[in-house]
Write a protein that holds these residues in place. Sequence first.
Motif, PDB file in Angstrom:
ATOM      1  N   LEU A 109       1.494  -1.423  -0.384  1.00 21.25           N
ATOM      2  CA  LEU A 109      -0.301  -0.349  -0.151  1.00 21.25           C
ATOM      3  C   LEU A 109       0.723   1.414  -0.011  1.00 21.25           C
ATOM      4  CD1 LEU A 109      -2.894  -1.311   3.172  1.00 21.25           C
ATOM      5  CD2 LEU A 109      -3.220  -1.069  -0.124  1.00 21.25           C
ATOM      6  N   THR A 110       0.157   2.179  -1.053  1.00 22.50           N
ATOM      7  CA  THR A 110       1.013   3.564  -0.658  1.00 22.50           C
ATOM      8  C   THR A 110       0.776   4.112   1.067  1.00 22.50           C
ATOM      9  OG1 THR A 110      -0.451   4.665  -1.790  1.00 22.50           O
ATOM     10  CG2 THR A 110       0.743   3.845  -3.207  1.00 22.50           C
ATOM     11  N   ALA A 111       1.724   5.557   1.261  1.00 23.82           N
ATOM     12  CA  ALA A 111       1.689   5.706   2.413  1.00 23.82           C
ATOM     13  C   ALA A 111      -0.216   6.513   2.397  1.00 23.82           C
ATOM     14  CB  ALA A 111       2.287   6.696   2.396  1.00 23.82           C
ATOM     15  N   GLU A 112      -0.272   6.917   1.421  1.00 19.15           N
ATOM     16  CA  GLU A 112      -1.858   7.609   1.216  1.00 19.15           C
ATOM     17  C   GLU A 112      -3.262   6.615   1.205  1.00 19.15           C
ATOM     18  OE1 GLU A 112      -3.999  10.192  -2.223  1.00 19.15           O
ATOM     19  OE2 GLU A 112      -2.754   9.966  -2.338  1.00 19.15           O
ATOM     20  N   GLN A 113      -2.763   5.589   0.686  1.00 13.71           N
ATOM     21  CA  GLN A 113      -3.899   4.173   0.834  1.00 13.71           C
ATOM     22  C   GLN A 113      -3.905   3.541   2.577  1.00 13.71           C
ATOM     23  OE1 GLN A 113      -1.824   1.647  -2.335  1.00 13.71           O
ATOM     24  NE2 GLN A 113      -3.757   1.995  -3.525  1.00 13.71           N
ATOM     25  N   LYS A 114      -2.417   3.759   2.911  1.00 16.71           N
ATOM     26  CA  LYS A 114      -2.436   3.306   3.986  1.00 16.71           C
ATOM     27  C   LYS A 114      -3.161   3.910   5.286  1.00 16.71           C
ATOM     28  CE  LYS A 114       1.779   0.925   3.700  1.00 16.71           C
ATOM     29  NZ  LYS A 114       2.852   0.702   4.800  1.00 16.71           N
ATOM     30  N   ASN A 115      -3.113   5.780   5.326  1.00 22.02           N
ATOM     31  CA  ASN A 115      -3.797   6.725   5.853  1.00 22.02           C
ATOM     32  C   ASN A 115      -5.676   6.744   5.511  1.00 22.02           C
ATOM     33  OD1 ASN A 115      -1.583   7.569   6.865  1.00 22.02           O
ATOM     34  ND2 ASN A 115      -0.737   8.771   5.308  1.00 22.02           N
ATOM     35  N   ALA A 116      -5.152   6.202   4.378  1.00 24.30           N
ATOM     36  CA  ALA A 116      -7.234   6.193   3.788  1.00 24.30           C
ATOM     37  C   ALA A 116      -7.403   5.373   4.614  1.00 24.30           C
ATOM     38  CB  ALA A 116      -7.276   6.312   2.178  1.00 24.30           C
ATOM     39  N   LEU A 117      -6.914   3.630   4.308  1.00 25.49           N
ATOM     40  CA  LEU A 117      -7.815   2.576   5.018  1.00 25.49           C
ATOM     41  C   LEU A 117      -7.731   2.990   6.858  1.00 25.49           C
ATOM     42  CD1 LEU A 117      -6.356  -0.048   2.965  1.00 25.49           C
ATOM     43  CD2 LEU A 117      -8.238   1.173   2.623  1.00 25.49           C
ATOM     44  N   LEU A 118      -6.406   2.987   7.145  1.00 27.75           N
ATOM     45  CA  LEU A 118      -6.333   3.705   8.488  1.00 27.75           C
ATOM     46  C   LEU A 118      -7.879   4.472   9.206  1.00 27.75           C
ATOM     47  CD1 LEU A 118      -2.915   3.561   9.625  1.00 27.75           C
ATOM     48  CD2 LEU A 118      -4.353   1.940  10.276  1.00 27.75           C
ATOM     49  N   SER A 119      -7.813   5.456   8.734  1.00 32.07           N
ATOM     50  CA  SER A 119      -9.032   6.133   8.356  1.00 32.07           C
ATOM     51  C   SER A 119     -10.548   5.752   8.542  1.00 32.07           C
ATOM     52  CB  SER A 119      -8.959   7.448   8.199  1.00 32.07           C
ATOM     53  OG  SER A 119     -10.364   9.135   8.002  1.00 32.07           O
ATOM     54  N   GLU A 120     -10.689   4.663   7.113  1.00 34.21           N
ATOM     55  CA  GLU A 120     -11.996   3.964   6.728  1.00 34.21           C
ATOM     56  C   GLU A 120     -12.549   3.121   7.967  1.00 34.21           C
ATOM     57  OE1 GLU A 120     -12.775   0.595   4.555  1.00 34.21           O
ATOM     58  OE2 GLU A 120     -11.995   2.395   3.628  1.00 34.21           O
ATOM     59  N   MET A 121     -11.266   2.720   8.756  1.00 33.92           N
ATOM     60  CA  MET A 121     -11.600   1.630   9.903  1.00 33.92           C
ATOM     61  C   MET A 121     -11.471   2.243  10.994  1.00 33.92           C
ATOM     62  SD  MET A 121      -8.291  -0.597   9.233  1.00 33.92           S
ATOM     63  CE  MET A 121      -7.899  -1.534   8.092  1.00 33.92           C
ATOM     64  N   GLY A 122     -11.396   3.746  11.238  1.00 31.01           N
ATOM     65  CA  GLY A 122     -11.695   4.608  12.571  1.00 31.01           C
ATOM     66  C   GLY A 122     -10.664   4.218  13.356  1.00 31.01           C
ATOM     67  N   ALA A 123      -9.250   3.852  12.903  1.00 27.80           N
ATOM     68  CA  ALA A 123      -8.484   3.183  13.851  1.00 27.80           C
ATOM     69  C   ALA A 123      -7.238   4.490  14.428  1.00 27.80           C
ATOM     70  CB  ALA A 123      -7.268   2.526  13.191  1.00 27.80           C
ATOM     71  N   PRO A 124      -7.431   3.889  15.972  1.00 26.78           N
ATOM     72  CA  PRO A 124      -7.146   5.277  16.703  1.00 26.78           C
ATOM     73  C   PRO A 124      -5.164   5.325  16.356  1.00 26.78           C
ATOM     74  CG  PRO A 124      -7.170   2.848  17.809  1.00 26.78           C
ATOM     75  CD  PRO A 124      -7.506   3.337  16.670  1.00 26.78           C
ATOM     76  N   GLU A 125      -4.893   7.010  17.129  1.00 26.89           N
ATOM     77  CA  GLU A 125      -4.005   7.178  16.880  1.00 26.89           C
ATOM     78  C   GLU A 125      -2.950   5.959  17.128  1.00 26.89           C
ATOM     79  OE1 GLU A 125      -1.085  11.219  16.892  1.00 26.89           O
ATOM     80  OE2 GLU A 125      -3.085  11.000  17.334  1.00 26.89           O
ATOM     81  N   ASN A 126      -3.024   5.226  17.775  1.00 25.77           N
ATOM     82  CA  ASN A 126      -1.451   4.618  18.734  1.00 25.77           C
ATOM     83  C   ASN A 126      -1.559   3.012  18.275  1.00 25.77           C
ATOM     84  OD1 ASN A 126      -3.423   4.207  20.451  1.00 25.77           O
ATOM     85  ND2 ASN A 126      -2.032   4.268  21.936  1.00 25.77           N
TER      86      ASN A 126
END
Length: 287
Positions: free
Chosen positions: A37-54
């Motif tokens: 995954l690209t950095a942009e894709q990783k960030n987008a997926l983490l946001s989509e999952m509602g993942a906490p920062e840590n």
Amino acid sequence: MKKILILLMTAFLFTFPIQGFADMAEGDMIVTLGENLTAEQKNALLSEMGAPENVQIVTVSNQEEHQYLGKYVAKSLIGTKAISSSSITMGAKGSGITVKTKNINWVTDEMYVNALITAGVKDASIYITAPISVSGTAALTGIIKAYEISADKAIPEEVKQAANQEMVETAKLGDAIGEKNAAALIAKVKEEIAKNKPKNDAELRSIIEQAAKELNITLTDEQMQRLMDLFNKLKGLDIDWNQVSDQLNKAKDRISKFLQSEEGQSFLEKLKQFFISLIDAIKSLFS
């Protein structure tokens, strides 16, 4: 698209040593991300999952995908990049397994639930996604790896392999008899095995035939043999069949409770009105 489909499921399991996360509590999350995954894709997926920062992140490689899926699907289907991702959130004790997916076009939610129950996963909410449409086969391995970390419990290698095989075989069977039928058949046979483990091939075949009959499913000789091979492998493993039965019942109970709920009744009423409107529209064509 099926080239990419397998990217998810197998990559995670053994790259990282199991760490001690036995203190994870209800609501805690672990995320698995495809290595390519690209950095942009990783960030987008983490946001989509509602993942906490840590959030704890486990990375899946394409090499791992080939390692754990290569026995069951063609290399061309696994492809050369790992992109599928998932999150696993610890649930309350006794809550069972829930699965939701996005951009997964081959493996269904029910197939994941069945395979995860075989692997010994319990009491977790799982979300599987990818930045583009994929088959979803590669996801299972990552989920199992994440569960091992979250529960601080190693799952035997042969059980992981069997869970991957079950998922792929169910998806292949679904291509022939329908996704829902395939998942229902696998679950029903597992229920019967949990109640009364067959002593020989004749008893196992009888269980499969009876389950297929009750679901109004006709199996070819080849399909029957593939199911025989799969379930012979499963019943020969150190699987807690009482837990399998318990988790399957929880999955069924969840569906039943939904249908009885206000939301479920609203859904059924909307479905009923849709068919009434459809019938009226058809009648109007001939009036």
